[in-house]
Write a protein that holds these residues in place. Sequence first.
Motif, PDB file in Angstrom:
ATOM      1  N   LEU A 185       0.845  -1.945  -0.493  1.00 44.40           N
ATOM      2  CA  LEU A 185      -0.212  -0.010  -0.364  1.00 44.40           C
ATOM      3  C   LEU A 185       0.655   0.880   0.166  1.00 44.40           C
ATOM      4  CD1 LEU A 185      -3.285  -1.004   3.101  1.00 44.40           C
ATOM      5  CD2 LEU A 185      -3.313  -0.415   0.152  1.00 44.40           C
ATOM      6  N   SER A 186       2.112   0.923   0.173  1.00 42.73           N
ATOM      7  CA  SER A 186       3.006   2.530   0.211  1.00 42.73           C
ATOM      8  C   SER A 186       4.128   2.509  -0.705  1.00 42.73           C
ATOM      9  CB  SER A 186       4.306   1.870   1.616  1.00 42.73           C
ATOM     10  OG  SER A 186       3.153   1.515   3.187  1.00 42.73           O
ATOM     11  N   ASP A 187       3.998   4.427  -0.732  1.00 48.82           N
ATOM     12  CA  ASP A 187       5.031   4.101  -1.874  1.00 48.82           C
ATOM     13  C   ASP A 187       6.663   4.638  -1.557  1.00 48.82           C
ATOM     14  OD1 ASP A 187       2.705   6.046  -3.651  1.00 48.82           O
ATOM     15  OD2 ASP A 187       2.252   6.483  -1.780  1.00 48.82           O
ATOM     16  N   VAL A 188       7.046   4.901   0.239  1.00 48.62           N
ATOM     17  CA  VAL A 188       8.086   4.689  -0.063  1.00 48.62           C
ATOM     18  C   VAL A 188       8.084   4.129   1.883  1.00 48.62           C
ATOM     19  CG1 VAL A 188       9.821   5.405   1.140  1.00 48.62           C
ATOM     20  CG2 VAL A 188       8.692   6.992  -0.881  1.00 48.62           C
ATOM     21  N   VAL A 189       9.204   2.846   1.406  1.00 44.69           N
ATOM     22  CA  VAL A 189       9.412   2.516   2.855  1.00 44.69           C
ATOM     23  C   VAL A 189      10.704   1.606   2.896  1.00 44.69           C
ATOM     24  CG1 VAL A 189       8.754  -0.592   3.499  1.00 44.69           C
ATOM     25  CG2 VAL A 189       7.472   0.185   1.943  1.00 44.69           C
ATOM     26  N   LYS A 190      10.876   1.914   4.183  1.00 43.16           N
ATOM     27  CA  LYS A 190      12.374   1.991   5.049  1.00 43.16           C
ATOM     28  C   LYS A 190      12.110   0.775   6.441  1.00 43.16           C
ATOM     29  CE  LYS A 190      13.683   3.831   8.571  1.00 43.16           C
ATOM     30  NZ  LYS A 190      13.974   3.243  10.071  1.00 43.16           N
ATOM     31  N   ALA A 191      12.899   0.049   5.707  1.00 41.18           N
ATOM     32  CA  ALA A 191      13.128  -1.506   6.696  1.00 41.18           C
ATOM     33  C   ALA A 191      14.366  -2.105   7.571  1.00 41.18           C
ATOM     34  CB  ALA A 191      12.639  -2.268   6.864  1.00 41.18           C
ATOM     35  N   SER A 192      14.795  -2.071   8.370  1.00 40.92           N
ATOM     36  CA  SER A 192      16.033  -2.455   9.105  1.00 40.92           C
ATOM     37  C   SER A 192      16.701  -3.756   8.770  1.00 40.92           C
ATOM     38  CB  SER A 192      16.488  -2.305  10.186  1.00 40.92           C
ATOM     39  OG  SER A 192      15.268  -3.131  11.161  1.00 40.92           O
ATOM     40  N   ASP A 193      17.693  -4.088   8.428  1.00 40.14           N
ATOM     41  CA  ASP A 193      17.983  -5.058   8.007  1.00 40.14           C
ATOM     42  C   ASP A 193      18.088  -6.720   9.647  1.00 40.14           C
ATOM     43  OD1 ASP A 193      20.148  -4.536   9.933  1.00 40.14           O
ATOM     44  OD2 ASP A 193      21.497  -5.364   8.931  1.00 40.14           O
ATOM     45  N   GLU A 194      18.143  -5.500  10.900  1.00 36.35           N
ATOM     46  CA  GLU A 194      17.536  -6.466  12.004  1.00 36.35           C
ATOM     47  C   GLU A 194      15.595  -7.081  11.173  1.00 36.35           C
ATOM     48  OE1 GLU A 194      18.108  -4.769  15.226  1.00 36.35           O
ATOM     49  OE2 GLU A 194      20.357  -4.821  15.182  1.00 36.35           O
ATOM     50  N   ASP A 195      15.141  -6.165  11.375  1.00 36.87           N
ATOM     51  CA  ASP A 195      13.191  -6.214  10.478  1.00 36.87           C
ATOM     52  C   ASP A 195      13.318  -7.058   9.861  1.00 36.87           C
ATOM     53  OD1 ASP A 195      13.188  -4.388  12.614  1.00 36.87           O
ATOM     54  OD2 ASP A 195      12.388  -2.900  10.655  1.00 36.87           O
ATOM     55  N   LEU A 196      14.537  -6.796   9.222  1.00 39.23           N
ATOM     56  CA  LEU A 196      13.548  -8.365   7.202  1.00 39.23           C
ATOM     57  C   LEU A 196      14.273  -9.319   7.500  1.00 39.23           C
ATOM     58  CD1 LEU A 196      14.683  -6.262   4.457  1.00 39.23           C
ATOM     59  CD2 LEU A 196      12.271  -6.498   5.998  1.00 39.23           C
ATOM     60  N   GLY A 197      15.905  -9.707   9.011  1.00 37.41           N
ATOM     61  CA  GLY A 197      16.329 -10.668   9.350  1.00 37.41           C
ATOM     62  C   GLY A 197      15.500 -11.477  10.329  1.00 37.41           C
ATOM     63  N   TRP A 198      14.132 -10.559  11.026  1.00 37.08           N
ATOM     64  CA  TRP A 198      13.851 -11.619  11.797  1.00 37.08           C
ATOM     65  C   TRP A 198      12.508 -12.234  10.710  1.00 37.08           C
ATOM     66  CZ3 TRP A 198       8.492 -10.890  13.316  1.00 37.08           C
ATOM     67  CH2 TRP A 198       7.644 -11.438  14.058  1.00 37.08           C
ATOM     68  N   TYR A 200      12.287 -12.677   7.086  1.00 36.96           N
ATOM     69  CA  TYR A 200      12.365 -13.879   6.489  1.00 36.96           C
ATOM     70  C   TYR A 200      13.966 -14.608   7.316  1.00 36.96           C
ATOM     71  CZ  TYR A 200       9.244 -10.576   3.557  1.00 36.96           C
ATOM     72  OH  TYR A 200       8.330 -10.310   3.222  1.00 36.96           O
ATOM     73  N   PRO A 201      13.670 -15.291   8.850  1.00 38.34           N
ATOM     74  CA  PRO A 201      14.728 -15.702   8.609  1.00 38.34           C
ATOM     75  C   PRO A 201      15.366 -16.819   7.901  1.00 38.34           C
ATOM     76  CG  PRO A 201      12.600 -16.854  10.130  1.00 38.34           C
ATOM     77  CD  PRO A 201      12.476 -15.654   9.239  1.00 38.34           C
ATOM     78  N   GLY A 202      16.487 -16.588   7.476  1.00 31.84           N
ATOM     79  CA  GLY A 202      17.214 -17.240   6.697  1.00 31.84           C
ATOM     80  C   GLY A 202      17.137 -17.317   5.372  1.00 31.84           C
ATOM     81  N   HIS A 203      16.716 -15.378   5.010  1.00 31.42           N
ATOM     82  CA  HIS A 203      16.747 -14.702   3.456  1.00 31.42           C
ATOM     83  C   HIS A 203      18.374 -13.912   3.485  1.00 31.42           C
ATOM     84  CE1 HIS A 203      12.824 -17.032   1.919  1.00 31.42           C
ATOM     85  NE2 HIS A 203      13.135 -17.500   3.209  1.00 31.42           N
ATOM     86  N   ASP A 204      18.139 -13.407   2.271  1.00 30.48           N
ATOM     87  CA  ASP A 204      18.932 -12.522   2.492  1.00 30.48           C
ATOM     88  C   ASP A 204      18.416 -11.565   2.718  1.00 30.48           C
ATOM     89  OD1 ASP A 204      21.515 -11.372   1.381  1.00 30.48           O
ATOM     90  OD2 ASP A 204      20.493 -10.457  -0.371  1.00 30.48           O
ATOM     91  N   THR A 205      18.795 -10.591   3.152  1.00 37.34           N
ATOM     92  CA  THR A 205      17.652  -9.216   3.349  1.00 37.34           C
ATOM     93  C   THR A 205      17.362  -8.304   2.351  1.00 37.34           C
ATOM     94  OG1 THR A 205      19.228  -8.420   4.549  1.00 37.34           O
ATOM     95  CG2 THR A 205      17.997  -9.635   5.756  1.00 37.34           C
ATOM     96  N   ALA A 206      18.882  -8.701   1.273  1.00 39.90           N
ATOM     97  CA  ALA A 206      18.673  -7.411   0.282  1.00 39.90           C
ATOM     98  C   ALA A 206      17.919  -8.105  -1.014  1.00 39.90           C
ATOM     99  CB  ALA A 206      20.431  -7.149  -0.112  1.00 39.90           C
TER     100      ALA A 206
END
Length: 328
Positions: A185-198, A200-206
Motif C-alpha cells: 500500500l506504500s509509496d516509500v518503505v524503510k526497514a532495517s536489516d534486523e527487521d527483515l532478518g527477523w 524472513y529468517p534465513g533469507h538475504d535481507t537485500a
Amino acid sequence: MNTGAPLPRAEPSALVIGEALTDILAGPDGRRRAVPGGSPANVALGLARLGHPVRLATRVGGDEYGRMLRRHLGENGVRLTDGSVVDAATSTATAVLDAGGVARYHFDVSWSLPPAATDPATTGPLAHLHTGSIAALLEPGAEQVVAAVRAARPGVTVSYDPNLRSALLGPAARERPRVEELVALSDVVKASDEDLGWLYPGHDTAAVAARWARSGPSLVVLTLGASGARAFWRHGGHRVRPAPAEVADTVGAGDAFMAGLLSGLLRAGLLGGARGERVPARDQLRAATGTWRLPAPVVGSLALAARTAAFTCTRPGADPPRRAELLD
C-alpha cells in the motif's frame, strides 16, 4: 554537517499515525531517565524540526508521562489530532543501553486508536501519511491503522517503516502478511536489516528489500546501521554511505533516517497530494524510479536521511536535528 544547497521550499502537511510512548533509558551504569519516544512520534518530531507541518494521530494518557509527551511534541510543532488523549496510562518502552550506546527494548504498551483521531474532519487536509512500528501490528489498533491507510491512499502518498518489536508480536509467519500488505500500500518503505532478518529468517535481507520494491512501493530503503543503507527500486539499487558521527547512542536513529528521507522527498515534490484528488507527486516518484539510475533529488534525499540519522546519534535519546542545525 551541510545538506548542500537548500531545496525548493514546499510545505505539504503530513499525518503520522502511530504510538507515542515514554522511553525509559537505562544506561550501563544503571542510571535511568525518562524521555519522549515511540517510533511514529519520533518521525513526526523529526519532520516538524525539519520544517514540515505535522499532525500525529496517537494514544497518550492524562498521566505525567502523557503530559510530558504532549508538552514535548507541542513545543516542537507537532499537533495531536482530536481523540489522541485518553483516560489511561501512557505506554512505556525501557531501552537498555550497552557500552556502545546500542539499545535493546522492553515494552509495556497498550494500543488502540480512537476513531476521531484519523477522522478527516479532525486531521484536516493532508498530503502525506506515514505509519509503522507497534501501531501497525498490535491489535486492537492495528486494523484501524490499516483501514486509515486504505482510506487515505487514493488522495495522498504513503510511507511505512515496519520497525518490528518482536517482544510484542507473534511468530514472524503470523506477522508477515500484515507487513507485506502495508508494504504494497506504500509509496516509500524503510526497514532495517534486523527487521527483515527477523521477518524472513534465513533469507538475504537485500534480496527481500529488492522483492518488496517490485511489489508496489516506488522506493524501498534497507538500513544497515553503521554500514549505511541500500535503496532499491524496480530497476536497480543504490548504496547510501553512512555519515560520520561520534555516537552517544543509537536511540531514534532509524526514525531520524525516515524523517530525513521524507523531508527530502517532500521538498523535492516527490511526495504529497490532496485528499480526494489525483496525486501527481506519486506519478513523479514513479517516474523518478522508473529509470536505471536514481535522479539527483532522490539521491540527495537519501544522503539527507543518512546525515539526519548520524546527527541524532551524536546526542542521547531520540533527539533529531532541526533543519538549521543540519545547515550549520
